[in-house]
Design a protein around this motif. Structure first.
Motif, short mmCIF file in Angstrom:
data_model
loop_
_atom_site.label_atom_id
_atom_site.label_comp_id
_atom_site.label_asym_id
_atom_site.label_seq_id
_atom_site.Cartn_x
_atom_site.Cartn_y
_atom_site.Cartn_z
N ALA B 253 -18.59 -17.28 -23.33
CA ALA B 253 -18.11 -18.64 -23.08
C ALA B 253 -16.89 -18.93 -23.93
N LEU B 259 -15.79 -20.21 -17.85
CA LEU B 259 -17.25 -20.09 -17.90
C LEU B 259 -17.87 -21.28 -18.62
N SER B 260 -17.25 -21.67 -19.73
CA SER B 260 -17.85 -22.77 -20.48
C SER B 260 -17.72 -24.08 -19.71
N VAL B 264 -21.79 -22.57 -18.87
CA VAL B 264 -22.36 -21.38 -19.50
C VAL B 264 -22.14 -21.45 -20.99
N SER B 265 -23.20 -21.28 -21.76
CA SER B 265 -23.04 -21.19 -23.21
C SER B 265 -24.24 -20.44 -23.75
#
Lengths: 258, 406
Positions: B253, B259-260, B264-265
């Motif tokens: 991430a 992605l973050s 997402v993390s």
């Protein structure tokens, strides 16, 4: 939550099967011994954290606690589960067979975490509820597999054993149990593997074991703690599981040569 | 016929008398539980542990007499079992199950006075014992009477309806209900999160599992190593796998902002989903593989003889025939995922597990129950539902269930 034994294993034909338990065990010991000295490596995971080596308790003592809890539970489950299954397959206990079989297969659907959580209100915090929850949950695969193994024994084989003049006790000890042993052992393996994992969750209810560093790491956002706990516990599970796999192989080869 | 059966047997008259020892045992256990343990306990607030009350304190002489006489009737019926007697016993068990919530109402009226509004009524040891023994009686009677599935479902629904009606109408003092009312929005959200995580992870593992199985059938070299890796994954304790997911995902991430932005993390649904799929793959792939392999070669040969193409044979013959065993895999995977999602609450994935761990942290046992009981019920419902679906799809002649015994 069934963890069935399959014939596929990590070992290839040219590697002796005994290598795997030894290898995992060696790695486990290396982890326990090496993490306090591996500050440099752990520091790379968490450059900003105040501490990266888990100091609240030594990993060895946590491992000892973990093993103690799991083995106490395993001892009770193996003795209790097998006795229960043997009792309901005898003539006198046959009335209880359908109920016990049904409960044993229904109980497999109970999530271990839920069982653990339900044991705490009844028993309070600490090691006792963990042992009770592990016993409750771990008994089911053993009962189920012992029942399955004993029922799979050929009726003709039992009749001929009786016709040879064996007492019921001898039939049980010398015919039924040896023939059912592989299936029973598979159940014991399932039970103990699940219990190693469930015991770690017990760290959330105040038991001191290998789940501790993981929980501490998750709470404090410290990846290094998590790695120490998770690697140790994963290696413990792999060691025990591969030991059982080896045991099953030995049993299989003994049965096929006998 | 074996030799043993040919031998003459001594016929002793009292041997002919065969009471149902299971029901007698269960009924005696129930009697012992309700008279020896506390039926309910009353606590002035959420944290303090309550003061217990026995059967007579809780429901009075009349209630105690009623419950005891129904249980004694069960014993009497079990002494001379007959089909008719079992039916009456089933009615008795149902009656007790239906009376239980009313017993709680009576207890809350008797034990909680109007001037302590925050007081909570907890179900005691005897109550839980009675409930579980009654359910065991129910299982036993169902097996003896060979009840049809639809009757079972109907009766369970009826009992559930009465219980939920009682809980909403007359049980303000019940601790579990108070806990629920205090955070009902949170509860529904957690339930939704839990079910979403389970459904998505099972759906992904069905897709991945099916394609992996097809690959394994095409390239047989892949089979051994794939099963080895999946077995290996399954051995790693769930809490360890969830923990190990944190680092790599946090790093990913940080590397890719996209992605973050997607959420997402290291903490949250993404690591939970990956770990759940990793765990689900083994039972899924194993059952799919067995399911596709066990279709009889004769049937496939016949399909070829009828002029079916390869793809037709797969979609129209092999897959439908494999479906029941495949569904068995889905059932195992789903039940497993429901339990594992509870653990995922530890890494911030939400779900009902968050109540369990929060409750454990605050030593609030009602909150633990609020998480654990629905998880248990979800698992049982998924198990029963998918089991029924597999039974419906199973071809009539084939009643064997591969993989039933480990």
């Amino acid at each position: 939550m069934s963890h069935r034994v399959s014939s596929f294993s990590l070992s290839s034909p040219n590697v002796p099967a005994a290598v795997w338990p030894a290898l995992w065990c060696l790695l486990l010991v290396a982890c326990i011994w090496g993490f306090p000295y591996a500050e440099g490596v752990l520091r790379m995971l968490e450059p900003d954290a105040k501490e990266v080596v888990y100091h609240r308790a030594s990993l060895a003592s946590l491992l000892g606690h973990h093993l103690l809890v799991v083995s106490v539970a395993a001892l009770i489950t193996i003795v209790g589960g097998m006795l229960a299954a043997i009792a309901v397959t005898r003539e006198r206990g046959r009335d209880f067979l359908p109920l016990v079989a049904q409960v044993a297969s229904l109980g497999q659907t109970f999530p271990p975490v839920a069982v653990l959580a339900l044991a705490v209100p009844a028993l309070g915090f600490g090691t006792l509820p963990i042992i009770v929850a592990l016993v409750l949950y771990g008994t089911l695969p053993i009962v189920r597999n012992t029942l399955g193994g004993l029922q799979e024994v050929d009726k003709e084989v039992k009749s001929s054993a009786i016709a040879m003049g064996m007492t019921p006790w001898q039939v049980l000890r010398q015919v039924e149990l040896p023939l059912a042993a592989p299936v029973i052992l598979a159940g014991v393996r399932t039970s103990i593997t699940i219990n190693i994992s469930t015991a770690a969750i017990g760290a959330t209810v105040g038991a001191r074991n290998l789940g501790d560093p993981i929980i501490a790491g998750i709470v404090n956002g410290n990846m290094a703690y998590i790695v120490q706990g998770a690697l140790t516990i994963a290696l413990l599970a792999l060691t025990v599981d591969s030991l059982f796999e080896r045991l099953q192989e030995l049993l299989r080869s003994r049965l096929s040569t006998a | 016929m074996s030799l043993l059966e040919a031998l003459p047997r001594p016929q002793v008259s009292w041997r002919q008398w065969q009471p149902n020892s299971v029901l007698i045992f269960l009924a005696c256990a129930m009697l012992a539980a309700i008279w020896l343990f506390d039926v309910v306990s009353v606590a002035p607030n959420r944290i303090v542990s309550g003061e217990g009350a026995g059967l007579i304190d809780a429901v009075g002489w009349l209630g105690a007499l009623l419950v005891t006489s129904v249980i004694v009737t069960l014993v009497a019926l079990a002494l001379q079992p007959s089909r008719h007697g079992y039916q009456v016993a089933l009615v008795g068990v149902l009656l007790l199950l239906l009376l239980m919530p009313f017993g709680l109402m009576v207890a809350s009226n008797r034990l909680i006075s109007g001037d302590t509004p925050g007081a909570r009524l907890n179900m005691g040891m005897a109550y839980w014992c009675l409930l579980s023994f009654l359910l065991l009686c129910w299982v036993e009677l169902r097996l003896r009477l060979v009840l049809l599935r639809r009757w079972t479902i109907l009766l369970v629904l009826a009992v559930g309806l009465v219980w939920s009606l009682c809980a909403t109408l007359g049980l303000e003092a019940l601790a579990l209900g108070q806990e629920f009312r205090a955070r009902d929005a949170q509860f529904w959200r957690a339930l939704r999160e839990h079910i979403t995580l389970v459904v998505v992870s099972v759906a992904i593992s069905i897709g991945l599992g099916l394609s992996l199985t097809l690959l394994m059938r095409r390239y047989s070299k892949l089979q051994k190593s794939a099963f080895a890796i999946l077995n290996f994954l399954q051995t790693i304790p769930s809490i360890a796998l969830f923990g190990l997911m944190l680092g790599p995902l946090a790093w990913l991430a940080a590397q890719w902002p996209l992605l973050s932005q997607l959420g997402v993390s290291g903490i949250g649904w993404a690591p939970a989903l990956i770990a759940l799929v990793a765990y689900s793959l083994l039972p899924m792939v194993r059952n799919t593989y067995i399911a596709l392999e066990q279709v009889s070669p004769d049937t496939l040969e016949a399909a070829r003889g009828m002029g079916m193409r390869n793809s037709q044979r797969f979609w129209q013959v092999r897959l439908p025939l494999a479906l029941p065993v495949l569904l068995e895999g889905v059932r195992i995977t789903t039940v497993q995922a429901i339990g594992l999602t509870a653990v995922a609450a530890l890494i911030g994935a939400g779900g009902l597990g968050s109540f369990i761990f929060q409750g454990l942290g605050q030593a609030a046992m009602d909150m633990v129950l609020l998480g654990a009981l629905p998880i248990l019920m979800l698992a049982l419902m998924a198990d029963a539902g998918l089991g029924a679906l597999a039974d419906v799809l199973r071809p009539r002649s084939d009643t064997a269930r591969p993989g039933e015994i480990e």
